[in-house]
Motif scaffolding. Structure first.
Motif, PDB file in Angstrom:
ATOM      1  N   PRO A  12       0.839  -1.191   0.000  1.00 27.11           N
ATOM      2  CA  PRO A  12       0.000   0.000   0.000  1.00 27.11           C
ATOM      3  C   PRO A  12       0.878   1.246   0.000  1.00 27.11           C
ATOM      4  N   GLY A  13       0.564   2.179  -0.879  1.00 25.63           N
ATOM      5  CA  GLY A  13       1.336   3.421  -0.924  1.00 25.63           C
ATOM      6  C   GLY A  13       2.580   3.359  -1.787  1.00 25.63           C
ATOM      7  N   ALA A  14       2.768   2.236  -2.496  1.00 27.97           N
ATOM      8  CA  ALA A  14       3.993   2.101  -3.308  1.00 27.97           C
ATOM      9  C   ALA A  14       3.930   2.940  -4.583  1.00 27.97           C
ATOM     10  N   GLY A  15       2.716   3.365  -4.960  1.00 22.75           N
ATOM     11  CA  GLY A  15       2.578   4.188  -6.165  1.00 22.75           C
ATOM     12  C   GLY A  15       1.856   3.478  -7.299  1.00 22.75           C
ATOM     13  N   LYS A  16       1.136   2.402  -6.985  1.00 22.91           N
ATOM     14  CA  LYS A  16       0.465   1.624  -8.035  1.00 22.91           C
ATOM     15  C   LYS A  16      -0.576   2.465  -8.770  1.00 22.91           C
ATOM     16  N   GLY A  17      -1.478   3.065  -7.988  1.00 28.04           N
ATOM     17  CA  GLY A  17      -2.538   3.874  -8.606  1.00 28.04           C
ATOM     18  C   GLY A  17      -1.949   5.068  -9.346  1.00 28.04           C
ATOM     19  N   THR A  18      -0.971   5.702  -8.728  1.00 29.99           N
ATOM     20  CA  THR A  18      -0.327   6.883  -9.315  1.00 29.99           C
ATOM     21  C   THR A  18       0.311   6.531 -10.659  1.00 29.99           C
ATOM     22  N   GLN A  19       1.092   5.469 -10.688  1.00 30.19           N
ATOM     23  CA  GLN A  19       1.807   5.103 -11.914  1.00 30.19           C
ATOM     24  C   GLN A  19       0.873   4.502 -12.961  1.00 30.19           C
ATOM     25  N   SER A  33      -8.496  -1.407 -11.198  1.00 30.40           N
ATOM     26  CA  SER A  33      -8.044  -1.256  -9.806  1.00 30.40           C
ATOM     27  C   SER A  33      -9.130  -1.789  -8.892  1.00 30.40           C
ATOM     28  N   THR A  34      -8.826  -2.870  -8.174  1.00 30.89           N
ATOM     29  CA  THR A  34      -9.847  -3.422  -7.277  1.00 30.89           C
ATOM     30  C   THR A  34     -10.149  -2.444  -6.145  1.00 30.89           C
ATOM     31  N   GLY A  35      -9.152  -1.666  -5.718  1.00 26.60           N
ATOM     32  CA  GLY A  35      -9.403  -0.651  -4.683  1.00 26.60           C
ATOM     33  C   GLY A  35     -10.423   0.369  -5.171  1.00 26.60           C
ATOM     34  N   LEU A  38     -13.885  -1.204  -5.428  1.00 27.20           N
ATOM     35  CA  LEU A  38     -14.508  -1.374  -4.102  1.00 27.20           C
ATOM     36  C   LEU A  38     -14.984  -0.028  -3.551  1.00 27.20           C
ATOM     37  N   ARG A  39     -14.174   1.016  -3.739  1.00 26.66           N
ATOM     38  CA  ARG A  39     -14.595   2.343  -3.233  1.00 26.66           C
ATOM     39  C   ARG A  39     -15.845   2.833  -3.971  1.00 26.66           C
ATOM     40  N   ALA A  40     -15.988   2.470  -5.261  1.00 21.69           N
ATOM     41  CA  ALA A  40     -17.199   2.852  -6.011  1.00 21.69           C
ATOM     42  C   ALA A  40     -18.421   2.124  -5.426  1.00 21.69           C
ATOM     43  N   GLY A  59      -8.234  -2.366   7.505  1.00 30.30           N
ATOM     44  CA  GLY A  59      -6.955  -2.660   6.843  1.00 30.30           C
ATOM     45  C   GLY A  59      -6.821  -4.108   6.429  1.00 30.30           C
ATOM     46  N   GLN A  60      -7.965  -4.813   6.323  1.00 24.02           N
ATOM     47  CA  GLN A  60      -7.910  -6.236   5.945  1.00 24.02           C
ATOM     48  C   GLN A  60      -8.302  -6.426   4.483  1.00 24.02           C
ATOM     49  N   LEU A  61      -7.915  -7.568   3.936  1.00 20.54           N
ATOM     50  CA  LEU A  61      -8.295  -7.867   2.555  1.00 20.54           C
ATOM     51  C   LEU A  61      -9.768  -8.258   2.491  1.00 20.54           C
ATOM     52  N   PRO A  90      -3.628  -9.298  -8.646  1.00 17.69           N
ATOM     53  CA  PRO A  90      -4.049 -10.130  -7.525  1.00 17.69           C
ATOM     54  C   PRO A  90      -3.317  -9.779  -6.221  1.00 17.69           C
ATOM     55  N   ARG A  91      -3.959 -10.090  -5.095  1.00 19.41           N
ATOM     56  CA  ARG A  91      -3.357  -9.858  -3.785  1.00 19.41           C
ATOM     57  C   ARG A  91      -3.203 -11.152  -2.994  1.00 19.41           C
ATOM     58  N   THR A  92      -3.697 -12.266  -3.523  1.00 22.61           N
ATOM     59  CA  THR A  92      -3.505 -13.579  -2.875  1.00 22.61           C
ATOM     60  C   THR A  92      -3.210 -14.596  -3.981  1.00 22.61           C
ATOM     61  N   ALA A  94      -4.769 -17.369  -4.519  1.00 20.67           N
ATOM     62  CA  ALA A  94      -6.027 -17.797  -5.165  1.00 20.67           C
ATOM     63  C   ALA A  94      -6.430 -16.800  -6.245  1.00 20.67           C
ATOM     64  N   GLN A  95      -6.242 -15.512  -5.980  1.00 19.45           N
ATOM     65  CA  GLN A  95      -6.578 -14.496  -6.995  1.00 19.45           C
ATOM     66  C   GLN A  95      -5.659 -14.633  -8.206  1.00 19.45           C
ATOM     67  N   ALA A  96      -4.365 -14.879  -7.960  1.00 16.44           N
ATOM     68  CA  ALA A  96      -3.404 -14.988  -9.067  1.00 16.44           C
ATOM     69  C   ALA A  96      -3.728 -16.210  -9.933  1.00 16.44           C
ATOM     70  N   GLY A 129       0.062  11.180   4.499  1.00 23.90           N
ATOM     71  CA  GLY A 129      -0.021  12.424   3.712  1.00 23.90           C
ATOM     72  C   GLY A 129      -1.288  12.436   2.863  1.00 23.90           C
ATOM     73  N   ARG A 130      -1.577  11.305   2.206  1.00 19.59           N
ATOM     74  CA  ARG A 130      -2.797  11.225   1.391  1.00 19.59           C
ATOM     75  C   ARG A 130      -4.028  11.304   2.298  1.00 19.59           C
ATOM     76  N   GLY A 131      -3.962  10.628   3.453  1.00 20.95           N
ATOM     77  CA  GLY A 131      -5.101  10.619   4.381  1.00 20.95           C
ATOM     78  C   GLY A 131      -5.481  12.002   4.855  1.00 20.95           C
ATOM     79  N   ASN A 147      -1.351  -2.367   9.626  1.00 26.48           N
ATOM     80  CA  ASN A 147      -2.085  -3.621   9.419  1.00 26.48           C
ATOM     81  C   ASN A 147      -2.168  -3.954   7.934  1.00 26.48           C
ATOM     82  N   ARG A 148      -2.402  -2.946   7.097  1.00 31.63           N
ATOM     83  CA  ARG A 148      -2.435  -3.171   5.642  1.00 31.63           C
ATOM     84  C   ARG A 148      -1.082  -3.691   5.158  1.00 31.63           C
ATOM     85  N   ILE A 149      -0.014  -3.107   5.702  1.00 32.38           N
ATOM     86  CA  ILE A 149       1.327  -3.549   5.281  1.00 32.38           C
ATOM     87  C   ILE A 149       1.565  -4.995   5.739  1.00 32.38           C
TER      88      ILE A 149
HETATM   89  P1  B4P Z   1      -0.563   4.894  -4.319  1.00 37.61           P
HETATM   90  O1  B4P Z   1       0.629   4.159  -3.866  1.00 37.61           O
HETATM   91  O2  B4P Z   1      -0.688   5.184  -5.770  1.00 37.61           O
HETATM   92  O3  B4P Z   1      -1.785   4.100  -3.738  1.00 37.61           O
HETATM   93  P2  B4P Z   1      -2.052   2.558  -4.055  1.00 37.61           P
HETATM   94  O4  B4P Z   1      -0.834   1.738  -3.744  1.00 37.61           O
HETATM   95  O5  B4P Z   1      -2.588   2.449  -5.441  1.00 37.61           O
HETATM   96  O6  B4P Z   1      -3.236   2.205  -3.135  1.00 37.61           O
HETATM   97  P3  B4P Z   1      -3.424   1.209  -1.925  1.00 37.61           P
HETATM   98  O7  B4P Z   1      -2.625  -0.042  -2.075  1.00 37.61           O
HETATM   99  O8  B4P Z   1      -3.251   2.023  -0.706  1.00 37.61           O
HETATM  100  O9  B4P Z   1      -4.935   0.870  -1.972  1.00 37.61           O
HETATM  101  P4  B4P Z   1      -5.921   0.002  -2.856  1.00 37.61           P
HETATM  102  O10 B4P Z   1      -6.877   0.998  -3.404  1.00 37.61           O
HETATM  103  O11 B4P Z   1      -5.263  -0.908  -3.847  1.00 37.61           O
HETATM  104  O12 B4P Z   1      -0.582   6.277  -3.591  1.00 37.61           O
HETATM  105  C1  B4P Z   1      -0.234   6.439  -2.242  1.00 37.61           C
HETATM  106  C2  B4P Z   1       0.267   7.851  -1.954  1.00 37.61           C
HETATM  107  O13 B4P Z   1       1.645   7.942  -2.301  1.00 37.61           O
HETATM  108  C3  B4P Z   1      -0.426   8.963  -2.745  1.00 37.61           C
HETATM  109  O14 B4P Z   1      -0.685  10.028  -1.889  1.00 37.61           O
HETATM  110  C4  B4P Z   1       0.571   9.351  -3.812  1.00 37.61           C
HETATM  111  O15 B4P Z   1       0.485  10.706  -4.180  1.00 37.61           O
HETATM  112  C5  B4P Z   1       1.896   9.084  -3.100  1.00 37.61           C
HETATM  113  N1  B4P Z   1       2.985   8.751  -4.010  1.00 37.61           N
HETATM  114  C6  B4P Z   1       2.903   7.917  -5.081  1.00 37.61           C
HETATM  115  N2  B4P Z   1       4.117   7.846  -5.704  1.00 37.61           N
HETATM  116  C7  B4P Z   1       4.979   8.651  -4.976  1.00 37.61           C
HETATM  117  C8  B4P Z   1       6.371   8.988  -5.094  1.00 37.61           C
HETATM  118  N3  B4P Z   1       7.135   8.504  -6.090  1.00 37.61           N
HETATM  119  N4  B4P Z   1       6.927   9.811  -4.179  1.00 37.61           N
HETATM  120  C9  B4P Z   1       6.151  10.315  -3.174  1.00 37.61           C
HETATM  121  N5  B4P Z   1       4.835  10.037  -3.013  1.00 37.61           N
HETATM  122  C10 B4P Z   1       4.249   9.223  -3.899  1.00 37.61           C
HETATM  123  O16 B4P Z   1      -6.605  -0.934  -1.748  1.00 37.61           O
HETATM  124  C11 B4P Z   1      -7.328  -0.431  -0.635  1.00 37.61           C
HETATM  125  C12 B4P Z   1      -7.990  -1.578   0.149  1.00 37.61           C
HETATM  126  O17 B4P Z   1      -8.954  -2.268  -0.702  1.00 37.61           O
HETATM  127  C13 B4P Z   1      -7.077  -2.692   0.644  1.00 37.61           C
HETATM  128  O18 B4P Z   1      -6.472  -2.381   1.885  1.00 37.61           O
HETATM  129  C14 B4P Z   1      -8.090  -3.880   0.746  1.00 37.61           C
HETATM  130  O19 B4P Z   1      -8.859  -3.789   1.915  1.00 37.61           O
HETATM  131  C15 B4P Z   1      -9.007  -3.676  -0.445  1.00 37.61           C
HETATM  132  N6  B4P Z   1      -8.587  -4.402  -1.654  1.00 37.61           N
HETATM  133  C16 B4P Z   1      -8.201  -3.837  -2.836  1.00 37.61           C
HETATM  134  N7  B4P Z   1      -7.872  -4.775  -3.733  1.00 37.61           N
HETATM  135  C17 B4P Z   1      -8.042  -5.987  -3.122  1.00 37.61           C
HETATM  136  C18 B4P Z   1      -7.842  -7.341  -3.533  1.00 37.61           C
HETATM  137  N8  B4P Z   1      -7.395  -7.652  -4.760  1.00 37.61           N
HETATM  138  N9  B4P Z   1      -8.102  -8.342  -2.638  1.00 37.61           N
HETATM  139  C19 B4P Z   1      -8.571  -8.063  -1.423  1.00 37.61           C
HETATM  140  N10 B4P Z   1      -8.778  -6.792  -0.956  1.00 37.61           N
HETATM  141  C20 B4P Z   1      -8.516  -5.758  -1.793  1.00 37.61           C
END
Ligand code: B4P
Length: 190
Positions: A12-19, A33-35, A38-40, A59-61, A90-92, A94-96, A129-131, A147-149
């Motif tokens: 979480p926070g690695a930059g997946k959505g951003t990139q 993006s499953t995240g 789910l938010r939708a 913070g659970q899957l 995928p995140r598990t 089984a998903q993969a 920071g995003r929060g 917990n997410r990590i």
């Molecule tokens: P991002 O890093 O882009 O966020 P993310 O990984 O895409 O999202 P995340 O993993 O948190 O959540 P997801 O929606 O998948 O951005 C983080 C921050 O970093 C931003 O503020 C960004 O600006 C900043 N940033 C990015 N790049 C940077 C850089 N180079 N330098 C500095 N800052 C930078 O999932 C949310 C929840 O949904 C999960 O916890 C789970 O409960 C559920 N979920 C989603 N998919 C699931 C699945 N497949 N299975 C089960 N549960 C799932």
């Protein structure tokens, strides 16, 4: 021409959505993006959204069957896509495995799994920071972020071995400017 199917991987926070936003534009791919999906559902106050919200806020899957069903529907809605970016899925194991089955049935396998690597303390800094601005409840509390990590480390990180065994895993340094990281991803896609 074969399709470009990329798994964008990382904690979480690695930059997946951003990139993903840069890559979908550059390669004309469909973003899954499953995240975001789910938010939708949460926003629409659907039954699925209500169940998912409780788990996400802790913070659970979310259960595999839920996210697999969402991905299946979206892929079927984009049969003519040039390819997909799978973001946060995928995140598990089984998903993969299910994703491989779905793609094998169409002879359109995963091209590469690109894993963004970022140290834990930097992840926490980014997410807090995003929060502070996004209103995402799972980004506002450090213990939920940790917990997410932990969920990532125990359930998701082992997928590196799964894709390594297929010769598809590529580690990408996820620390640096957004442009630098996009450049590294583009180079890895080749
Ligand atoms: P991002 O890093 O882009 O966020 P993310 O990984 O895409 O999202 P995340 O993993 O948190 O959540 P997801 O929606 O998948 O951005 C983080 C921050 O970093 C931003 O503020 C960004 O600006 C900043 N940033 C990015 N790049 C940077 C850089 N180079 N330098 C500095 N800052 C930078 O999932 C949310 C929840 O949904 C999960 O916890 C789970 O409960 C559920 N979920 C989603 N998919 C699931 C699945 N497949 N299975 C089960 N549960 C799932």
């Amino acid at each position: 021409m074969s399709k470009l199917n990329i798994v964008l991987f990382g904690p979480p926070g690695a930059g997946k959505g951003t990139q993903s936003n840069f890559l979908i534009e550059r390669y004309g791919l469909v973003h899954l993006s499953t995240g975001d999906l789910l938010r939708a559902e949460i926003k629409a106050e659907s039954q699925l959204g209500l169940q998912a919200k409780e788990l996400m806020d802790a913070g659970q899957l979310v259960p595999d069957a839920v996210v697999i069903g969402m991905i299946r529907n979206k892929m079927e809605a984009h049969l003519d896509a040039k390819g997909f970016i799978f973001d946060g899925f995928p995140r598990t194991k089984a998903q993969a495995e299910t994703l491989d089955e779905m793609l094998d049935a169409k002879s359109e396998p995963i091209t590469a799994m690109l894993a963004l690597e970022v140290p834990e303390e930097e992840l926490i800094k980014r997410l807090l920071g995003r929060g502070a601005t996004s209103g995402r409840s799972d980004d506002q509390d450090e213990s939920i972020i940790r917990n997410r990590i932990r969920e990532y480390t125990t359930k998701t990180a082992p997928l590196k071995d799964y894709y390594s065994a297929q010769g598809k895993f590529k580690a990408i340094n996820g620390v640096g400017s957004l442009e630098e990281i996009t450049g590294r991803l583009v180079e890895a896609i080749g």
